[in-house]
Design an enzyme around this catalytic site. Structure first.
Site, PDB file in Angstrom:
ATOM      1  N   LYS A  10       0.866  -1.445   0.125  1.00 57.58           N
ATOM      2  CA  LYS A  10       0.129  -0.018  -0.038  1.00 57.58           C
ATOM      3  C   LYS A  10       0.817   1.129   0.201  1.00 57.58           C
ATOM      4  O   LYS A  10       2.162   1.411   0.280  1.00 57.58           O
ATOM      5  CB  LYS A  10      -1.038   0.010   0.990  1.00 57.58           C
ATOM      6  CG  LYS A  10      -1.787  -1.408   1.256  1.00 57.58           C
ATOM      7  CD  LYS A  10      -2.975  -1.156   2.231  1.00 57.58           C
ATOM      8  CE  LYS A  10      -3.773  -2.380   2.371  1.00 57.58           C
ATOM      9  NZ  LYS A  10      -5.042  -2.264   3.280  1.00 57.58           N
ATOM     10  N   TYR A  50     -12.255  -2.336  -3.836  1.00 55.85           N
ATOM     11  CA  TYR A  50     -12.481  -2.495  -2.534  1.00 55.85           C
ATOM     12  C   TYR A  50     -14.246  -2.457  -2.579  1.00 55.85           C
ATOM     13  O   TYR A  50     -14.685  -1.974  -1.499  1.00 55.85           O
ATOM     14  CB  TYR A  50     -12.080  -1.314  -1.650  1.00 55.85           C
ATOM     15  CG  TYR A  50     -10.939  -1.920  -1.136  1.00 55.85           C
ATOM     16  CD1 TYR A  50     -10.459  -2.923  -0.430  1.00 55.85           C
ATOM     17  CD2 TYR A  50      -9.757  -0.847  -1.334  1.00 55.85           C
ATOM     18  CE1 TYR A  50      -9.171  -3.212   0.224  1.00 55.85           C
ATOM     19  CE2 TYR A  50      -8.503  -1.075  -0.859  1.00 55.85           C
ATOM     20  CZ  TYR A  50      -8.301  -2.280  -0.083  1.00 55.85           C
ATOM     21  OH  TYR A  50      -6.856  -2.597   0.371  1.00 55.85           O
ATOM     22  N   ASN A 113      -2.083  -0.054   6.957  1.00 52.14           N
ATOM     23  CA  ASN A 113      -1.607  -1.540   7.470  1.00 52.14           C
ATOM     24  C   ASN A 113      -0.738  -2.108   6.601  1.00 52.14           C
ATOM     25  O   ASN A 113      -0.735  -3.169   6.328  1.00 52.14           O
ATOM     26  CB  ASN A 113      -2.514  -2.334   7.851  1.00 52.14           C
ATOM     27  CG  ASN A 113      -3.770  -2.578   6.678  1.00 52.14           C
ATOM     28  OD1 ASN A 113      -3.464  -2.015   5.508  1.00 52.14           O
ATOM     29  ND2 ASN A 113      -4.699  -3.258   7.013  1.00 52.14           N
ATOM     30  N   HIS A 116      -2.129  -5.644   1.795  1.00 53.37           N
ATOM     31  CA  HIS A 116      -3.276  -6.055   1.426  1.00 53.37           C
ATOM     32  C   HIS A 116      -3.096  -7.633   1.092  1.00 53.37           C
ATOM     33  O   HIS A 116      -2.094  -7.953   0.538  1.00 53.37           O
ATOM     34  CB  HIS A 116      -4.204  -5.406   0.453  1.00 53.37           C
ATOM     35  CG  HIS A 116      -5.358  -6.135  -0.135  1.00 53.37           C
ATOM     36  ND1 HIS A 116      -6.680  -6.216   0.681  1.00 53.37           N
ATOM     37  CD2 HIS A 116      -5.514  -7.181  -0.924  1.00 53.37           C
ATOM     38  CE1 HIS A 116      -7.279  -6.926   0.004  1.00 53.37           C
ATOM     39  NE2 HIS A 116      -6.570  -7.704  -0.807  1.00 53.37           N
ATOM     40  N   GLU A 127      -9.464 -10.619  -7.752  1.00 58.07           N
ATOM     41  CA  GLU A 127      -8.218  -9.430  -7.454  1.00 58.07           C
ATOM     42  C   GLU A 127      -7.052  -9.413  -8.108  1.00 58.07           C
ATOM     43  O   GLU A 127      -6.526  -8.481  -8.682  1.00 58.07           O
ATOM     44  CB  GLU A 127      -7.838  -9.336  -6.010  1.00 58.07           C
ATOM     45  CG  GLU A 127      -8.959  -8.984  -4.993  1.00 58.07           C
ATOM     46  CD  GLU A 127      -8.642  -9.063  -3.505  1.00 58.07           C
ATOM     47  OE1 GLU A 127      -9.549  -8.806  -2.863  1.00 58.07           O
ATOM     48  OE2 GLU A 127      -7.504  -9.403  -3.245  1.00 58.07           O
TER      49      GLU A 127
HETATM   50  P1  CMP Z   1      -7.249  -4.725   3.573  1.00 53.64           P
HETATM   51  O1  CMP Z   1      -7.004  -6.067   4.070  1.00 53.64           O
HETATM   52  O2  CMP Z   1      -6.770  -4.083   2.465  1.00 53.64           O
HETATM   53  O3  CMP Z   1      -9.103  -4.653   3.417  1.00 53.64           O
HETATM   54  C1  CMP Z   1      -9.917  -3.599   3.546  1.00 53.64           C
HETATM   55  C2  CMP Z   1      -8.934  -2.440   3.994  1.00 53.64           C
HETATM   56  O4  CMP Z   1      -9.967  -1.475   4.661  1.00 53.64           O
HETATM   57  C3  CMP Z   1      -8.275  -2.910   5.345  1.00 53.64           C
HETATM   58  O5  CMP Z   1      -7.104  -3.586   4.816  1.00 53.64           O
HETATM   59  C4  CMP Z   1      -7.732  -1.493   6.044  1.00 53.64           C
HETATM   60  O6  CMP Z   1      -6.665  -0.795   5.317  1.00 53.64           O
HETATM   61  C5  CMP Z   1      -9.166  -0.848   5.691  1.00 53.64           C
HETATM   62  N1  CMP Z   1      -9.844  -1.096   7.139  1.00 53.64           N
HETATM   63  C6  CMP Z   1     -10.550  -2.247   7.487  1.00 53.64           C
HETATM   64  N2  CMP Z   1     -11.309  -1.976   8.583  1.00 53.64           N
HETATM   65  C7  CMP Z   1     -10.950  -0.517   9.030  1.00 53.64           C
HETATM   66  C8  CMP Z   1     -11.469   0.254   9.890  1.00 53.64           C
HETATM   67  N3  CMP Z   1     -12.134  -0.558  10.866  1.00 53.64           N
HETATM   68  N4  CMP Z   1     -10.986   1.412   9.988  1.00 53.64           N
HETATM   69  C9  CMP Z   1     -10.256   1.821   9.032  1.00 53.64           C
HETATM   70  N5  CMP Z   1      -9.751   1.185   7.879  1.00 53.64           N
HETATM   71  C10 CMP Z   1     -10.139  -0.011   7.951  1.00 53.64           C
END
Ligand code: CMP
Length: 143
Positions: A10, A50, A113, A116, A127
């Site tokens: 990311k 998403y 984070n 993904h 995906e």
């Molecule tokens: P990812 O695994 O890419 O899938 C969806 C993404 O949304 C997740 O990682 C985070 O980056 C984001 N995400 C998921 N839950 C939350 C949350 N509660 N608050 C903010 N961002 C979130």
């Protein structure tokens, strides 16, 4: 095709110059890189990717973040790719991620984070095709 998953390094990962380190961890865990590129997502592309989170309160923030800089989609191959990759990266919220996981090591929060990972074989295929055409995968790696 239970052996493939889609990772995205990311924008936070790229900004923090962690791409090399994270890819080394992925390869060190036995994943083969099938295809990889650097892209700058726009709202349409990130929103399509998403789509399942469209109704979530964090959706708009997530799109802001995912379009804030370049990211790197990577198609990966390994036995049990989806579940092994999820183990390697750890829980979505780094605060809940196991020690030694990529998110525990590098992530700042639940949104930013670092990486993904697909959550099912079905989504892995969807995906992967979001970023790589069949022709591209064929040309790059012969399948
Ligand atoms: P990812 O695994 O890419 O899938 C969806 C993404 O949304 C997740 O990682 C985070 O980056 C984001 N995400 C998921 N839950 C939350 C949350 N509660 N608050 C903010 N961002 C979130």
């Amino acid at each position: 095709m239970g052996n493939r998953t889609l990772a995205i390094l990311k924008p936070d990962c790229i900004r923090k110059n962690l791409a090399g380190e994270v890819i080394a961890k992925i390869q060190g865990a036995g994943f083969k890189v099938l295809a990889m590129k650097m892209v700058k997502l726009n709202k349409d592309s990130a929103g399509g990717f998403y789509e399942i989170h469209k109704k979530r309160p964090f959706f708009n923030d997530l799109l802001e973040f995912m379009t804030s800089g370049p990211c790197m989609p990577i198609a990966l191959e390994k036995e049990n790719a989806v579940s092994d990759f999820r183990k390697l990266i750890g829980a979505t919220n780094p605060a809940n991620a196991d020690e030694g996981t990529i998110r525990k090591l590098y992530a700042d929060g639940i949104e930013q984070n670092i990486v993904h990972g697909s959550d099912s074989d079905e989504n892995a295929n969807i995906e992967i095709s979001h970023f790589f055409s069949r022709k591209e995968l064929l040309e790059i790696n012969g399948f």
